[in-house]
Design a protein around this motif. Structure first.
Motif, PDB file in Angstrom:
ATOM      1  N   VAL A  79      -6.668   6.028   7.745  1.00 31.71           N
ATOM      2  CA  VAL A  79      -6.070   6.941   8.552  1.00 31.71           C
ATOM      3  C   VAL A  79      -6.320   8.342   7.992  1.00 31.71           C
ATOM      4  CG1 VAL A  79      -3.928   7.673   9.453  1.00 31.71           C
ATOM      5  CG2 VAL A  79      -4.472   5.119   9.366  1.00 31.71           C
ATOM      6  N   LEU A  80      -6.573   9.463   8.687  1.00 30.23           N
ATOM      7  CA  LEU A  80      -6.524  10.610   7.944  1.00 30.23           C
ATOM      8  C   LEU A  80      -5.318  11.158   7.959  1.00 30.23           C
ATOM      9  CD1 LEU A  80      -8.480  13.048   6.865  1.00 30.23           C
ATOM     10  CD2 LEU A  80      -8.413  13.855   9.302  1.00 30.23           C
ATOM     11  N   GLY A  81      -4.543  11.292   6.743  1.00 33.58           N
ATOM     12  CA  GLY A  81      -3.220  11.851   6.415  1.00 33.58           C
ATOM     13  C   GLY A  81      -3.398  13.089   6.081  1.00 33.58           C
ATOM     14  N   PRO A  82      -2.318  13.904   5.810  1.00 34.71           N
ATOM     15  CA  PRO A  82      -2.334  15.303   5.717  1.00 34.71           C
ATOM     16  C   PRO A  82      -3.304  15.896   4.681  1.00 34.71           C
ATOM     17  CG  PRO A  82      -0.237  14.261   4.784  1.00 34.71           C
ATOM     18  CD  PRO A  82      -1.108  13.233   5.433  1.00 34.71           C
ATOM     19  N   ASP A  83      -3.640  14.868   3.626  1.00 31.64           N
ATOM     20  CA  ASP A  83      -4.372  15.569   2.527  1.00 31.64           C
ATOM     21  C   ASP A  83      -5.924  14.898   2.461  1.00 31.64           C
ATOM     22  OD1 ASP A  83      -2.395  16.451   1.422  1.00 31.64           O
ATOM     23  OD2 ASP A  83      -1.635  14.751   0.395  1.00 31.64           O
ATOM     24  N   ASP A  84      -6.108  13.530   3.083  1.00 31.94           N
ATOM     25  CA  ASP A  84      -7.212  12.941   2.916  1.00 31.94           C
ATOM     26  C   ASP A  84      -7.425  11.683   3.676  1.00 31.94           C
ATOM     27  OD1 ASP A  84      -9.950  12.778   2.513  1.00 31.94           O
ATOM     28  OD2 ASP A  84      -9.982  12.381   0.236  1.00 31.94           O
ATOM     29  N   GLU A 110       8.270   0.129   7.559  1.00 28.44           N
ATOM     30  CA  GLU A 110       6.962   0.530   7.385  1.00 28.44           C
ATOM     31  C   GLU A 110       6.144   0.785   8.422  1.00 28.44           C
ATOM     32  OE1 GLU A 110       3.281  -1.394   4.808  1.00 28.44           O
ATOM     33  OE2 GLU A 110       4.894  -2.766   5.383  1.00 28.44           O
ATOM     34  N   LEU A 111       6.643   0.255   9.931  1.00 25.71           N
ATOM     35  CA  LEU A 111       6.033   0.573  11.194  1.00 25.71           C
ATOM     36  C   LEU A 111       6.350   2.121  11.375  1.00 25.71           C
ATOM     37  CD1 LEU A 111       6.205  -2.339  13.516  1.00 25.71           C
ATOM     38  CD2 LEU A 111       4.237  -1.307  12.690  1.00 25.71           C
ATOM     39  N   ILE A 112       7.536   2.182  11.165  1.00 29.65           N
ATOM     40  CA  ILE A 112       7.995   3.880  11.408  1.00 29.65           C
ATOM     41  C   ILE A 112       7.051   4.815  10.422  1.00 29.65           C
ATOM     42  CG2 ILE A 112       9.891   5.633  11.126  1.00 29.65           C
ATOM     43  CD1 ILE A 112      11.547   3.311  11.838  1.00 29.65           C
ATOM     44  N   TYR A 113       6.807   4.441   9.220  1.00 26.38           N
ATOM     45  CA  TYR A 113       6.080   4.958   8.392  1.00 26.38           C
ATOM     46  C   TYR A 113       4.577   5.068   9.016  1.00 26.38           C
ATOM     47  CZ  TYR A 113       2.701   6.116   4.696  1.00 26.38           C
ATOM     48  OH  TYR A 113       1.906   6.591   3.681  1.00 26.38           O
ATOM     49  N   GLN A 114       4.190   4.076   9.432  1.00 27.76           N
ATOM     50  CA  GLN A 114       2.700   4.013   9.855  1.00 27.76           C
ATOM     51  C   GLN A 114       2.722   5.091  11.199  1.00 27.76           C
ATOM     52  OE1 GLN A 114       1.840   0.043  10.474  1.00 27.76           O
ATOM     53  NE2 GLN A 114       1.868  -0.296   8.447  1.00 27.76           N
ATOM     54  N   CYS A 115       3.436   4.963  12.293  1.00 32.02           N
ATOM     55  CA  CYS A 115       3.532   5.688  13.197  1.00 32.02           C
ATOM     56  C   CYS A 115       3.443   7.296  13.071  1.00 32.02           C
ATOM     57  CB  CYS A 115       4.741   5.436  14.362  1.00 32.02           C
ATOM     58  SG  CYS A 115       4.686   4.118  15.112  1.00 32.02           S
ATOM     59  N   ARG A 116       4.232   7.694  11.898  1.00 33.22           N
ATOM     60  CA  ARG A 116       4.439   9.110  11.469  1.00 33.22           C
ATOM     61  C   ARG A 116       2.998   9.221  10.673  1.00 33.22           C
ATOM     62  NH1 ARG A 116      10.522   8.605   9.358  1.00 33.22           N
ATOM     63  NH2 ARG A 116      11.306   8.954  11.292  1.00 33.22           N
ATOM     64  N   LEU A 117       2.377   8.414  10.305  1.00 34.04           N
ATOM     65  CA  LEU A 117       0.992   8.715   9.458  1.00 34.04           C
ATOM     66  C   LEU A 117      -0.115   8.666  10.614  1.00 34.04           C
ATOM     67  CD1 LEU A 117      -0.687   8.997   6.848  1.00 34.04           C
ATOM     68  CD2 LEU A 117      -1.120   6.401   7.052  1.00 34.04           C
ATOM     69  N   PHE A 118       0.021   8.133  11.816  1.00 35.28           N
ATOM     70  CA  PHE A 118      -0.846   8.309  12.940  1.00 35.28           C
ATOM     71  C   PHE A 118      -0.738   9.556  13.457  1.00 35.28           C
ATOM     72  CE2 PHE A 118      -0.845   3.349  13.406  1.00 35.28           C
ATOM     73  CZ  PHE A 118      -1.312   2.964  12.162  1.00 35.28           C
ATOM     74  N   ALA A 119       0.605   9.914  13.800  1.00 38.59           N
ATOM     75  CA  ALA A 119       0.864  11.374  14.146  1.00 38.59           C
ATOM     76  C   ALA A 119       0.265  11.762  15.537  1.00 38.59           C
ATOM     77  CB  ALA A 119       0.398  12.561  13.112  1.00 38.59           C
ATOM     78  N   ARG A 120      -0.150  10.947  16.355  1.00 42.37           N
ATOM     79  CA  ARG A 120      -0.569  11.188  17.731  1.00 42.37           C
ATOM     80  C   ARG A 120       0.836  11.161  18.571  1.00 42.37           C
ATOM     81  NH1 ARG A 120      -4.321   6.097  18.698  1.00 42.37           N
ATOM     82  NH2 ARG A 120      -2.433   5.313  17.813  1.00 42.37           N
ATOM     83  N   PRO A 121       1.018  12.017  19.580  1.00 42.66           N
ATOM     84  CA  PRO A 121       2.167  11.992  20.287  1.00 42.66           C
ATOM     85  C   PRO A 121       3.031  10.650  20.675  1.00 42.66           C
ATOM     86  CG  PRO A 121       0.924  13.606  21.160  1.00 42.66           C
ATOM     87  CD  PRO A 121       0.037  12.857  20.244  1.00 42.66           C
TER      88      PRO A 121
END
Length: 144
Positions: A79-84, A110-121
């Motif tokens: 996943v492309l995160g905020p840094d890389d 952990e799913l909440i974290y993943q969803c926030r990392l994915f960052a799509r609406p």
């Protein structure tokens, strides 16, 4: 996945739905090790690709359409995160039975974290729905 040699997970919307979230599920995202994904693709007669996009990429990706919901089979999912780019490697495994099959999914936090990392609406909305479940300890059995 009965013959899997390594840990594997159902992630994303299907995992949230297995936890009890009332959300639409268009497909099932299955995250496996490369050797288990390759063995599964061989059994299913599928060819894997790397399937990159602007936000996601997998070292191995294939879509199986032999069930009512398509199954996206992934190994080395990044996943492309905020840094890389970062590889998504779930840490938790919760066993959720459905009929006579048990599915391993990440924990709700952990799913909440993943969803926030994915960052799509749709992922941000999914995280908000999962947040309603809170961060209390999940009483389902954990599996190795």
């Amino acid at each position: 996945m009965r013959d899997a040699r390594d840990s594997w997970w159902i992630i994303a919307s299907a995992a949230a739905a297995l936890h009890g979230a009332d959300i639409p599920v268009a497909d099932v995202d299955l995250l496996a090790s490369r050797r288990d994904a390759e063995a599964l693709l061989t059994r299913l007669g599928l060819t894997g690709t790397s399937q990159p996009s602007d936000r996601f990429r997998s070292d191995l990706f294939a879509r199986w359409t032999g069930l009512p919901l398509p199954i996206d089979i992934m190994a080395g999912f990044h996943v492309l995160g905020p840094d890389d780019w970062r590889e998504l490697r779930p840490v938790t495994r919760i066993a959720i039975p459905l009929g006579d099959v048990t599915f391993p999914v990440p924990s709700i936090p952990e799913l909440i974290y993943q969803c926030r990392l994915f960052a799509r609406p749709k992922d941000v909305a999914r995280a908000a729905i999962l947040q309603r479940f809170g961060h209390e300890a999940d009483m389902r059995p954990r599996i190795a």
